[in-house]
Write an enzyme that holds these catalytic residues in place. Structure first.
Site, PDB file in Angstrom:
ATOM      1  N   ASP A  97       0.888  -1.170   0.000  1.00 13.49           N
ATOM      2  CA  ASP A  97       0.000   0.000   0.000  1.00 13.49           C
ATOM      3  C   ASP A  97       0.926   1.220   0.000  1.00 13.49           C
ATOM      4  OD1 ASP A  97      -1.627   2.132   0.561  1.00 13.49           O
ATOM      5  OD2 ASP A  97      -2.490   1.298   2.386  1.00 13.49           O
ATOM      6  N   TRP A 152       6.232  -4.255   7.581  1.00 11.17           N
ATOM      7  CA  TRP A 152       5.102  -5.168   7.666  1.00 11.17           C
ATOM      8  C   TRP A 152       5.336  -6.267   6.640  1.00 11.17           C
ATOM      9  CZ3 TRP A 152       4.947  -0.745   4.928  1.00 11.17           C
ATOM     10  CH2 TRP A 152       4.363  -0.734   3.673  1.00 11.17           C
ATOM     11  N   ASP A 164       8.612   1.351   4.387  1.00 13.42           N
ATOM     12  CA  ASP A 164       8.462   2.681   3.802  1.00 13.42           C
ATOM     13  C   ASP A 164       9.840   3.317   3.755  1.00 13.42           C
ATOM     14  OD1 ASP A 164       5.759   2.387   3.517  1.00 13.42           O
ATOM     15  OD2 ASP A 164       5.253   3.357   5.417  1.00 13.42           O
ATOM     16  N   TRP A 191       4.778   4.223   8.099  1.00 12.81           N
ATOM     17  CA  TRP A 191       5.677   3.501   9.001  1.00 12.81           C
ATOM     18  C   TRP A 191       6.967   4.273   9.276  1.00 12.81           C
ATOM     19  CZ3 TRP A 191       3.858   0.646  12.356  1.00 12.81           C
ATOM     20  CH2 TRP A 191       2.896  -0.321  12.091  1.00 12.81           C
ATOM     21  N   TYR A 204       6.832  10.452   4.535  1.00  9.35           N
ATOM     22  CA  TYR A 204       6.739   9.261   3.685  1.00  9.35           C
ATOM     23  C   TYR A 204       7.192   9.575   2.268  1.00  9.35           C
ATOM     24  CZ  TYR A 204       4.691   5.587   0.836  1.00  9.35           C
ATOM     25  OH  TYR A 204       4.508   4.577  -0.077  1.00  9.35           O
ATOM     26  N   THR A 262       7.566   2.999  -0.996  1.00 10.21           N
ATOM     27  CA  THR A 262       7.636   1.704  -0.291  1.00 10.21           C
ATOM     28  C   THR A 262       8.483   0.706  -1.085  1.00 10.21           C
ATOM     29  OG1 THR A 262       5.449   2.113   0.648  1.00 10.21           O
ATOM     30  CG2 THR A 262       6.212  -0.161   0.677  1.00 10.21           C
TER      31      THR A 262
END
Ligand code: ABN
Length: 182
Positions: free
Chosen positions: A85, A110, A129, A162, A171, A174
């Site tokens: 995501d 994650w 991230d 994250w 951010y 990812t």
């Protein structure tokens, strides 16, 4: 001289006899039988214990090589992105598993279990991230989130920035890294 050696031998005999008697008094026959029984039971039951018999073989599997024949890493449908995501770092100046220059990898990650259609195996993929380092000019946003779980399952939750545990909290994008076979 002979008398002297006789005396020594006599003393040794007496000492060993006393030692054997002391042991015999301290250790009952029942005790010995119980100890031997326990050892035998332990030996017989040890193979039934649930410990890892792969001896690290599964995790030692080399991660499949990204690139030719593996899929299009610019496409959200790429198999390693199954629980992703966010923006693809590979389209933001970074790579599949490398943050763009100037950004840093999040301290928290994650995970997802992704099926690799090329070898029909499931892999554990860790997502991180990338934090700071400006933005992405033409970001590709992906939202696959296969197997994602709500926030109380922290390691399986991805709908959050994250970077919050890093000093640099902005951010960027990812990355997805194969950890090993699932
Ligand atoms: N973990 C990716 C992400 C970052 C910010 C907001 C939502 C999701």
């Amino acid at each position: 001289m002979t008398v002297f050696f006789d005396k020594i031998l006599e003393w040794m005999d007496g000492a060993s006899e006393r030692a054997v008697r002391r042991t015999a008094q301290a250790v009952s026959r029942r005790n010995v039988v119980a100890t031997i029984g326990t050892a035998m039971m332990g030996t017989a039951l040890a193979p039934l214990l649930p410990f890892d018999r792969t001896f690290g073989r599964a995790m030692a599997q080399p991660a499949p090589k990204a690139g030719e024949g593996d899929g299009d890493i610019a496409d959200c449908e790429y198999w390693r992105y199954c629980a992703l995501d966010g923006y693809l770092c590979s389209e933001c100046g970074g790579a599949l598993a490398m943050c763009p220059p100037g950004s840093e990898v999040s301290l928290v990650s994650w995970v997802g279990t992704c099926h690799n259609p090329n070898d029909e195996r499931d892999y554990l993929v860790a997502y991180n991230d990338c934090c700071g380092g400006g933005g992405c000019a033409q970001p590709t946003f992906c939202f696959t989130s296969e197997g994602e779980r709500p926030g109380y399952r922290m390691g399986l939750y991805n709908d959050i920035n994250w970077c919050m545990a890093n000093d640099t909290k902005g951010y960027h994008c990812t990355v997805a890294a194969v950890v090993g076979l699932a």
